[in-house]
Enzyme design. Structure first.
Site, short mmCIF file in Angstrom:
data_model
loop_
_atom_site.label_atom_id
_atom_site.label_comp_id
_atom_site.label_asym_id
_atom_site.label_seq_id
_atom_site.Cartn_x
_atom_site.Cartn_y
_atom_site.Cartn_z
N ASN A 158 0.90 -1.13 0.13
CA ASN A 158 -0.18 -0.01 0.03
C ASN A 158 0.77 1.40 0.04
O ASN A 158 0.33 2.59 0.21
CB ASN A 158 -0.85 0.06 1.30
CG ASN A 158 -1.90 -1.07 1.19
OD1 ASN A 158 -2.75 -1.23 0.04
ND2 ASN A 158 -1.94 -1.85 2.21
N ASN A 159 2.26 1.19 -0.14
CA ASN A 159 3.10 2.10 0.00
C ASN A 159 3.28 2.77 -1.27
O ASN A 159 3.85 2.23 -2.16
CB ASN A 159 4.44 1.71 0.46
CG ASN A 159 5.45 2.80 0.57
OD1 ASN A 159 5.60 3.52 -0.29
ND2 ASN A 159 6.27 2.85 1.95
N GLU B 152 -0.68 -7.68 8.96
CA GLU B 152 0.08 -7.55 9.93
C GLU B 152 1.45 -8.14 9.87
O GLU B 152 1.59 -9.25 9.62
CB GLU B 152 -0.32 -7.88 11.20
CG GLU B 152 -0.62 -7.07 12.51
CD GLU B 152 -1.10 -7.67 13.53
OE1 GLU B 152 -0.19 -7.58 14.66
OE2 GLU B 152 -2.00 -8.37 13.55
N LYS C 259 6.68 3.19 -2.88
CA LYS C 259 7.29 1.68 -3.56
C LYS C 259 6.69 1.47 -4.79
O LYS C 259 7.31 1.05 -5.66
CB LYS C 259 7.05 0.48 -2.29
CG LYS C 259 7.64 0.61 -1.03
CD LYS C 259 7.51 -0.64 -0.42
CE LYS C 259 8.23 -0.48 1.03
NZ LYS C 259 7.79 -1.66 1.85
N HIS D 194 18.78 -0.39 -3.28
CA HIS D 194 18.33 -1.67 -2.56
C HIS D 194 17.01 -2.40 -3.35
O HIS D 194 17.15 -3.58 -3.77
CB HIS D 194 18.10 -1.82 -1.00
CG HIS D 194 16.99 -0.72 -0.65
ND1 HIS D 194 17.09 0.46 -1.07
CD2 HIS D 194 16.01 -0.64 0.14
CE1 HIS D 194 15.99 1.44 -0.64
NE2 HIS D 194 15.41 0.40 -0.03
N ASP E 117 9.46 -6.09 1.62
CA ASP E 117 9.66 -5.61 3.02
C ASP E 117 11.15 -4.92 3.11
O ASP E 117 12.16 -5.69 2.57
CB ASP E 117 9.76 -6.91 3.88
CG ASP E 117 9.35 -6.13 5.35
OD1 ASP E 117 8.18 -5.32 5.62
OD2 ASP E 117 10.19 -6.27 6.14
N LYS F 60 18.56 7.09 -8.41
CA LYS F 60 18.23 6.20 -7.32
C LYS F 60 17.76 4.89 -7.70
O LYS F 60 18.17 3.76 -7.10
CB LYS F 60 17.05 6.82 -6.41
CG LYS F 60 16.76 6.11 -5.27
CD LYS F 60 15.59 6.03 -4.15
CE LYS F 60 15.17 5.34 -3.26
NZ LYS F 60 14.00 5.33 -2.52
P1 IMP Z 1 7.78 -1.86 5.23
O1 IMP Z 1 6.76 -1.24 4.47
O2 IMP Z 1 7.59 -2.37 6.43
O3 IMP Z 1 8.76 -2.44 4.17
O4 IMP Z 1 8.65 -0.32 5.65
C1 IMP Z 1 9.77 0.05 4.87
C2 IMP Z 1 9.97 1.34 5.65
O5 IMP Z 1 11.53 1.23 5.54
C3 IMP Z 1 9.55 2.61 5.08
O6 IMP Z 1 8.53 3.07 5.69
C4 IMP Z 1 10.71 3.54 5.01
O7 IMP Z 1 10.90 4.17 6.26
C5 IMP Z 1 12.01 2.59 4.92
N1 IMP Z 1 12.39 2.55 3.55
C6 IMP Z 1 12.45 1.42 2.79
N2 IMP Z 1 12.76 1.36 1.50
C7 IMP Z 1 13.30 2.71 1.50
C8 IMP Z 1 13.75 3.75 0.54
O8 IMP Z 1 13.97 3.55 -0.62
N3 IMP Z 1 13.84 5.22 0.78
C9 IMP Z 1 13.79 5.34 2.13
N4 IMP Z 1 13.32 4.83 3.20
C10 IMP Z 1 12.97 3.38 2.98
#
Ligand code: IMP
Length: 202
Positions: A10-11, A42, A14, A180, A71, A175
């Site tokens: 949902n991000n 969750e 990303k 990553h 993740d 970027k």
């Molecule tokens: P997830 O959604 O649980 O995988 O949380 C990932 C979190 O890691 C994000 O909310 C960011 O805070 C951090 N993160 C992951 N990838 C990036 C990136 O490419 N840039 C900056 N922060 C990132």
């Protein structure tokens, strides 16, 4: 049949990066939002791998479509690997997360002592039950202050010495070459090839 894969996140930031990186790798995908699916998972796992798999499995179970999830997080040496899998939950907002890292790093000298890496695990779950994860990382240092408006999350703090810029200052194009997530998505495309999976098969 050319069925689109689902990006199980949902991000929005990303999703944007997936959409830039996947098509050149020959993979068409749509996000949960674009597919009109509401799914909250969750994150109860204790590793990036476990949490990525939880999300991709839930998405595949719900949609019956091949699902990829991400993740990811920031791993800081001087903080014994924090925020790590708790990156999204380190404080209430992105700005507060960044402020917390800066505060905790106040006494850490410049240079390699401030080394950190961004980590990304992508999980893939197919409707026939096959699943795998791939890993990507990139290296940098925690800056002394936030710089740049690009990217998201910890990007304004993540300084890439070889560019003399934070990820917040890099263009999205740069970027998406060095991140990553880009590394993990390249490994993902390789793995699909190795397994003989073509998008059209799924
Ligand atoms: P997830 O959604 O649980 O995988 O949380 C990932 C979190 O890691 C994000 O909310 C960011 O805070 C951090 N993160 C992951 N990838 C990036 C990136 O490419 N840039 C900056 N922060 C990132």
């Amino acid at each position: 049949m050319n069925m689109k894969w689902i990006i199980a996140t949902n991000n929005k930031s990303k999703v944007k990066e997936f959409h830039k990186i996947l098509p050149p790798l020959g993979i068409q995908a749509q996000s949960l939002a674009e597919a009109g699916i509401s799914l909250e998972v969750e994150e109860t796992g204790v590793s990036f791998e476990e949490n990525a798999l939880l999300k991709a499995r839930a998405c595949c179970a719900r949609t019956g479509l091949p699902s990829v999830s991400d993740d990811s997080g920031l791993v800081v040496d001087a903080l014994n690997g924090a925020p790590g899998i708790y990156s999204a939950r380190y404080a209430a907002t992105d700005a507060e997360c960044n402020a917390r890292v800066l505060r905790e790093m106040e006494q850490v000298p410049d240079g390699e002592a401030r080394h950190a890496r961004f980590v990304c695990v992508i999980a893939c779950v197919l409707p026939d039950g096959r699943e795998f994860t791939v890993y990507g990382e990139c290296h940098g240092q925690i800056a002394r202050e936030e710089r740049g408006e690009n990217g998201f999350g910890y990007d304004p703090l993540f300084y890439a010495p070889e560019y003399g810029k934070t990820y917040g200052e890099l263009t999205p194009e740069v970027k998406n070459e060095i991140s990553h997530r880009a590394a993990a998505l390249r490994a993902f495309a390789e793995k699909l090839k190795e397994m003989g999976i073509k998008q059209d098969d799924e």
